[in-house]
Design an enzyme around this catalytic site. Structure first.
Site, PDB file in Angstrom:
ATOM      1  N   GLY A  51       0.859  -1.197   0.000  1.00  0.00           N
ATOM      2  CA  GLY A  51       0.000   0.000   0.000  1.00  0.00           C
ATOM      3  C   GLY A  51       0.886   1.235   0.000  1.00  0.00           C
ATOM      4  O   GLY A  51       0.754   2.135   0.832  1.00  0.00           O
ATOM      5  N   SER A  53       1.539   3.703  -2.358  1.00  0.00           N
ATOM      6  CA  SER A  53       1.439   4.775  -3.356  1.00  0.00           C
ATOM      7  C   SER A  53       0.771   6.069  -2.909  1.00  0.00           C
ATOM      8  O   SER A  53       0.922   7.095  -3.576  1.00  0.00           O
ATOM      9  CB  SER A  53       0.704   4.236  -4.588  1.00  0.00           C
ATOM     10  OG  SER A  53      -0.536   3.691  -4.201  1.00  0.00           O
ATOM     11  N   THR A  54       0.018   6.013  -1.826  1.00  0.00           N
ATOM     12  CA  THR A  54      -0.668   7.230  -1.343  1.00  0.00           C
ATOM     13  C   THR A  54      -0.709   7.208   0.189  1.00  0.00           C
ATOM     14  O   THR A  54      -0.351   6.209   0.805  1.00  0.00           O
ATOM     15  CB  THR A  54      -2.138   7.306  -1.865  1.00  0.00           C
ATOM     16  OG1 THR A  54      -2.809   6.095  -1.499  1.00  0.00           O
ATOM     17  CG2 THR A  54      -2.220   7.479  -3.369  1.00  0.00           C
ATOM     18  N   TYR A 227      -6.654   3.129  13.440  1.00  0.00           N
ATOM     19  CA  TYR A 227      -7.238   4.375  13.935  1.00  0.00           C
ATOM     20  C   TYR A 227      -8.226   4.015  15.037  1.00  0.00           C
ATOM     21  O   TYR A 227      -8.862   2.964  14.989  1.00  0.00           O
ATOM     22  CB  TYR A 227      -7.947   5.122  12.793  1.00  0.00           C
ATOM     23  CG  TYR A 227      -8.532   6.444  13.239  1.00  0.00           C
ATOM     24  CD1 TYR A 227      -7.685   7.492  13.616  1.00  0.00           C
ATOM     25  CD2 TYR A 227      -9.911   6.629  13.333  1.00  0.00           C
ATOM     26  CE1 TYR A 227      -8.204   8.690  14.060  1.00  0.00           C
ATOM     27  CE2 TYR A 227     -10.438   7.835  13.775  1.00  0.00           C
ATOM     28  CZ  TYR A 227      -9.578   8.856  14.136  1.00  0.00           C
ATOM     29  OH  TYR A 227     -10.091  10.049  14.589  1.00  0.00           O
ATOM     30  N   TYR A 237     -16.826   4.673  13.983  1.00  0.00           N
ATOM     31  CA  TYR A 237     -15.474   4.138  13.789  1.00  0.00           C
ATOM     32  C   TYR A 237     -15.141   3.011  14.779  1.00  0.00           C
ATOM     33  O   TYR A 237     -15.276   1.851  14.456  1.00  0.00           O
ATOM     34  CB  TYR A 237     -14.409   5.261  13.784  1.00  0.00           C
ATOM     35  CG  TYR A 237     -13.203   4.773  13.007  1.00  0.00           C
ATOM     36  CD1 TYR A 237     -13.007   5.123  11.687  1.00  0.00           C
ATOM     37  CD2 TYR A 237     -12.318   3.850  13.579  1.00  0.00           C
ATOM     38  CE1 TYR A 237     -11.957   4.577  10.942  1.00  0.00           C
ATOM     39  CE2 TYR A 237     -11.271   3.303  12.854  1.00  0.00           C
ATOM     40  CZ  TYR A 237     -11.092   3.677  11.543  1.00  0.00           C
ATOM     41  OH  TYR A 237     -10.061   3.122  10.815  1.00  0.00           O
ATOM     42  N   LYS A 246     -10.360  -3.263  12.805  1.00  0.00           N
ATOM     43  CA  LYS A 246      -9.111  -2.772  13.410  1.00  0.00           C
ATOM     44  C   LYS A 246      -8.777  -3.560  14.675  1.00  0.00           C
ATOM     45  O   LYS A 246      -7.615  -3.824  14.969  1.00  0.00           O
ATOM     46  CB  LYS A 246      -9.214  -1.268  13.701  1.00  0.00           C
ATOM     47  CG  LYS A 246      -9.241  -0.406  12.441  1.00  0.00           C
ATOM     48  CD  LYS A 246      -8.001  -0.595  11.576  1.00  0.00           C
ATOM     49  CE  LYS A 246      -7.949   0.354  10.404  1.00  0.00           C
ATOM     50  NZ  LYS A 246      -6.854   0.056   9.472  1.00  0.00           N
ATOM     51  N   THR A 277      -7.405  11.427   3.455  1.00  0.00           N
ATOM     52  CA  THR A 277      -6.793  10.573   2.430  1.00  0.00           C
ATOM     53  C   THR A 277      -7.951  10.056   1.590  1.00  0.00           C
ATOM     54  O   THR A 277      -9.117  10.280   1.922  1.00  0.00           O
ATOM     55  CB  THR A 277      -6.026   9.358   3.025  1.00  0.00           C
ATOM     56  OG1 THR A 277      -6.966   8.509   3.670  1.00  0.00           O
ATOM     57  CG2 THR A 277      -4.928   9.761   3.976  1.00  0.00           C
TER      58      THR A 277
END
Ligand code: NAI
Length: 397
Positions: A51, A53-54, A227, A237, A246, A277
């Site tokens: 992962g 690339s960003t 997170y 979340y 998570k 993001t």
């Protein structure tokens, strides 16, 4: 072609190669400055970034390469330009990163494909063995909407509550207006699917494959990102479908460290700050929280972006004699975000915020600046009226 942003809801369907290049150059410049200040106890020599690339993965790659001169092999899932369609931002970021790294004499290669698949794992391991021998650091920074497993079943992750339907203020990003969002409750199947995609199973499969393929050094470190966030967003979340995934990721870290004790492999989860993001923009309610968080943290001087967070993680939390973890074994980069002063201020602003006052009390401009920056737009020093070739090669692909 002249490339302009085309925003559809929470994504931008175009990206600007020169802007993305500048964005990567800025992150490299920041890292170089920081590296003068940090004296790390350990320096990873060869890293695999899944992962890469960003967002947090790209920042990890940059921070490793330009602080520790680490050789980096990245895995990403991006699209090159075709016809009148630009490449994705992650493609341009990677093209830029590799060309800077090559100029600076650093090994930087990338594999583009589905990291969840057996084929990409095999291709990656073969490349490690051919080019690097073994890696001593693995960063796991995937954020994906779905995962197809070996038997062909595809699981989709959902962003839903898990106990009661969650009613909350939210921002409608199309018009910058405050609306009332109603987040439905997930079924047991949806919770299980989200865990399949965003939990720790694939991370564990990567480590297992790397060990079986003799591509992981003894004493290697692996880090995945997570997170938690404040109580305000718990229903969507921490206690939502993604939070269940998570939690699984956190448990996986402990299991990996235990299972690979004979290889002296240490698995960590770093709990990072909420940032704009491509992935976080898709989560209901979170963009409003982020724009208030930016406002408060910028005023207090504690705001950080992905590159600031990741440089701090390596230099101050992870690559020190004894990594700094909390009672649950987690690295906490969300320490400034969850600071009580920050959260008290956000709670008060949350009550107050309306469509009429949002531009005054939330950092909505900062939110959108970061959003456009991700796709290479609005960056100082880039002439957007230039007729530019959208076809840019990633040197190693
Ligand atoms: P992002 O969307 O910027 O990056 C995702 C990366 O995964 C990209 O490099 C993309 O190419 C790659 N990718 C996606 N699907 C893939 C696939 N099937 N195969 C290969 N590569 C694939 O995401 P972001 O926000 O940097 O998230 C990374 C991690 O950080 C996630 O675990 C996320 O939950 C976590 N995180 C994010 C926070 C945020 O506010 N953005 C806060 C704290 C943690």
């Amino acid at each position: 072609m002249i490339i302009e942003p085309k925003v559809r809801g929470f994504i931008c369907t175009t990206a600007h190669p020169a802007g993305c290049r500048e964005n990567v150059a800025n992150q490299i410049a920041y890292t170089k400055e920081q590296s003068k200040l940090s004296h790390s106890y350990k320096s990873p020599k060869k890293a695999l970034i899944i992962g890469s690339s960003t967002g947090y993965g790209l920042a990890s790659r940059i921070s490793l390469a330009y602080t520790y001169q680490t050789s980096t092999l990245g895995v990403m899932y991006e699209k090159e330009a075709a016809g009148n369609r630009t490449a994705t931002a992650g493609w341009y970021n990677t093209a830029a990163f590799e060309s800077f790294a090559n100029d600076d004499g650093l090994y930087a290669q990338t594999i583009n494909g589905d990291a969840f698949s057996k084929e990409i794992k095999e291709e990656t391991i073969a490349k490690i063995k051919r080019d690097l021998g073994k890696v001593d650091m693995v960063i796991y920074s995937l954020a994906a909407p779905r995962r197809t497993v070996a038997d062909g079943t595809t699981y989709t992750s959902v962003l839903k509550a898990t106990s009661d339907t969650f009613e909350s203020k939210s921002i409608d990003l199309r018009h910058n207006t405050i609306s009332e969002a109603s987040i439905p409750t997930a079924t047991e199947e949806e919770i299980a699917s989200t865990i399949k995609v965003m939990g720790g199973e694939d991370w564990a499969e990567w480590i297992e494959a790397l060990v079986a393929g003799d591509a992981l050094e003894e004493g290697a470190i692996t880090v995945a990102y997570s997170y938690i966030g404040p109580e305000l967003t718990y229903p969507i979340y921490k206690e939502g479908t993604i939070g269940h995934a998570k939690e699984h990721l956190h448990q996986t870290a402990a299991l990996l460290t235990e299972n690979y004790a004979s290889h002296d492999i240490h698995a960590y989860v770093s709990v990072n700050k909420a940032l704009v993001t491509q992935s976080s923009a898709a989560i209901p309610v979170v963009p409003l929280y982020i724009s208030l968080l930016y406002k408060v943290q910028k005023e207090l001087g504690t705001h950080e972006g992905c590159i600031e967070q990741v440089c701090r993680m390596f230099a101050q939390k992870l690559l020190i004699e004894t990594p700094e973890v909390d009672g649950q074994g987690l690295i906490r980069l969300d320490d400034y975000e969850l600071d009580s002063e920050v959260q008290e201020k956000i709670k008060a602003l949350w009550e107050e915020v309306t469509t009429e006052n949002i531009t005054d009390i939330a950092d909505i401009d900062g939110y959108w600046d970061d959003f456009y920056t991700m796709f290479g737009f609005g960056i100082a020093g880039v002439d957007y009226s230039d007729d530019i070739d959208a076809s840019v090669a990633v040197p190693s692909i």
